[in-house]
Scaffold this active site. Structure first.
Site, PDB file in Angstrom:
ATOM      1  N   HIS A   1       0.814  -1.218   0.000  1.00 30.41           N
ATOM      2  CA  HIS A   1       0.000   0.000   0.000  1.00 30.41           C
ATOM      3  C   HIS A   1       0.858   1.283   0.000  1.00 30.41           C
ATOM      4  O   HIS A   1       0.843   2.050  -0.934  1.00 30.41           O
ATOM      5  CB  HIS A   1      -0.906   0.020   1.238  1.00 30.41           C
ATOM      6  CG  HIS A   1      -1.726  -1.221   1.437  1.00 30.41           C
ATOM      7  ND1 HIS A   1      -2.822  -1.546   0.664  1.00 30.41           N
ATOM      8  CD2 HIS A   1      -1.611  -2.215   2.361  1.00 30.41           C
ATOM      9  CE1 HIS A   1      -3.352  -2.686   1.099  1.00 30.41           C
ATOM     10  NE2 HIS A   1      -2.629  -3.111   2.115  1.00 30.41           N
TER      11      HIS A   1
HETATM   12  O1  RIB Z   1      -4.958  -0.107   4.745  1.00 26.61           O
HETATM   13  C1  RIB Z   1      -3.575  -0.111   4.546  1.00 26.61           C
HETATM   14  C2  RIB Z   1      -2.933   0.958   5.376  1.00 26.61           C
HETATM   15  O2  RIB Z   1      -3.140   0.686   6.754  1.00 26.61           O
HETATM   16  C3  RIB Z   1      -1.406   1.011   5.206  1.00 26.61           C
HETATM   17  O3  RIB Z   1      -0.968   2.320   5.413  1.00 26.61           O
HETATM   18  C4  RIB Z   1      -0.910   0.130   6.299  1.00 26.61           C
HETATM   19  O4  RIB Z   1       0.416   0.478   6.723  1.00 26.61           O
HETATM   20  C5  RIB Z   1      -1.896   0.448   7.385  1.00 26.61           C
HETATM   21  O5  RIB Z   1      -1.455   1.633   8.032  1.00 26.61           O
END
Ligand code: RIB
Ligand code: CA
Length: 310
Positions: free
Chosen positions: A239
């Site tokens: 992500h």
């Molecule tokens: O949903 C994914 C996000 O939530 C990313 O930033 C992961 O590190 C968590 O913080």
């Protein structure tokens, strides 16, 4: 040279985002601030210090931020990131201290001292940024853009239509997306296409430097949670690195300039990012929403970046 401040909650994918930024010749990381999200605030702060020690960037100022969301109680993702927040690798103990200021004070000090506008990159809940904008509205003009990982169109990873970062602090996210600062959003719709395969993680383990070795361990751990067949993944979705990859190579992505807002009242949908894809609301676009990624280029960027460390 893009000058950034990274506000993050390491967190495995936050760590990868930081690595990409530090490895890039086109990005200068002016500061790293920590937020509470993936783990409790004291752990995410320590993880920032550990990562900068590992990557030999102790010159970068660090400060801890929010202890909890603006209104909600803190929810953490220990089931994803483990007890330390960075399970899967033995990282060096920090060999330097954070600044003796809060995250928002550090951000303010850097913006005041900069002649140029600065990009804020946010890869965790947006509490620090909402607080910053509320306490230092006079410094809003020093922010070039806010690039964030969070939200989704019609997807969720914490609730059916709610992504974790926005779930943790929906009110903060609403303040930020309505700040009139230009935005870039990396929603689950693009980050779920940014999956790293087990074989590619194994290749990271063959690079042969201490940073790559650590990230191989981190990613092996991070991948476990995403093996659940309910996700339908072939690997682990990376992500947060999508934010830095976009700064480095925007043409690696397809995006659309759309209006994004955040639901804060819904019973089932509190924290949902409402993306006006067909421009039905009449609200002005405020955000470059990343929708597609050249995954192979993305993975090559990660591999090449890891090879730059000794
Ligand atoms: O949903 C994914 C996000 O939530 C990313 O930033 C992961 O590190 C968590 O913080
Ligand atoms: Ca994160």
């Amino acid at each position: 040279m893009k000058k950034i401040i990274l506000d993050c909650d390491p967190g495995h994918d936050d760590a990868l985002a930081l690595m990409l930024a530090l490895a890039s010749k086109n990005i200068e990381v002016l500061a790293v601030t920590s937020s509470a999200g993936n783990q409790r605030p004291e752990k995410t702060l320590k993880n920032v210090l550990k990562l900068l020690t590992l990557m030999k960037h102790q010159e970068i100022p660090v400060a801890g931020g929010n202890r909890k969301p603006l209104l909600k109680e803190l929810m953490i993702a220990e089931n994803v990131h483990g007890e330390s927040g960075l399970d899967g690798a033995v990282l060096p103990e920090p060999d330097f201290k954070p600044q003796d200021v809060t995250a928002i004070e550090l951000i303010a000090n850097i913006l005041r001292g900069s002649r140029e506008k600065i990009i804020l990159v946010v890869t965790g809940p947006m509490t620090n940024i909402a607080l910053f904008l509320s306490v230092y509205p006079e410094l809003k003009g020093k922010i070039e853009r806010i690039v964030f990982m969070g939200g989704a169109m019609g997807l969720g990873n914490w609730e059916p239509s709610v992504e974790f970062n926005i779930f943790v602090d929906p009110e903060a996210a609403k303040i930020v997306v309505n700040s009139e600062i230009p935005l870039t959003m990396a929603p689950l719709n693009v980050t779920h296409k940014a999956q790293i395969l087990k074989s590619e993680i194994d290749n990271i383990g063959k690079i042969g430097n201490s940073v790559a070795d650590a990230f191989a361990g981190l990613l092996k751990f991070f991948e476990i949670y995403h093996e659940d067949p309910k996700w339908g993944f072939v690997g682990a979705p990376l992500h947060d690195p999508c934010t830095i990859a976009w700064l480095i190579a925007p043409d690696m992505f397809e995006s659309r300039w759309l209006n994004v807002d955040v639901e804060i009242a819904g019973t089932l949908t509190k924290g949902e990012t409402v993306v006006d894809y067909y421009e039905l609301s009449g609200r002005s676009p405020n955000c470059d929403v990343l929708l597609n990624i050249d995954r192979d280029r993305f993975i090559k960027l990660i591999m090449d970046s890891l090879k730059t460390f000794s």
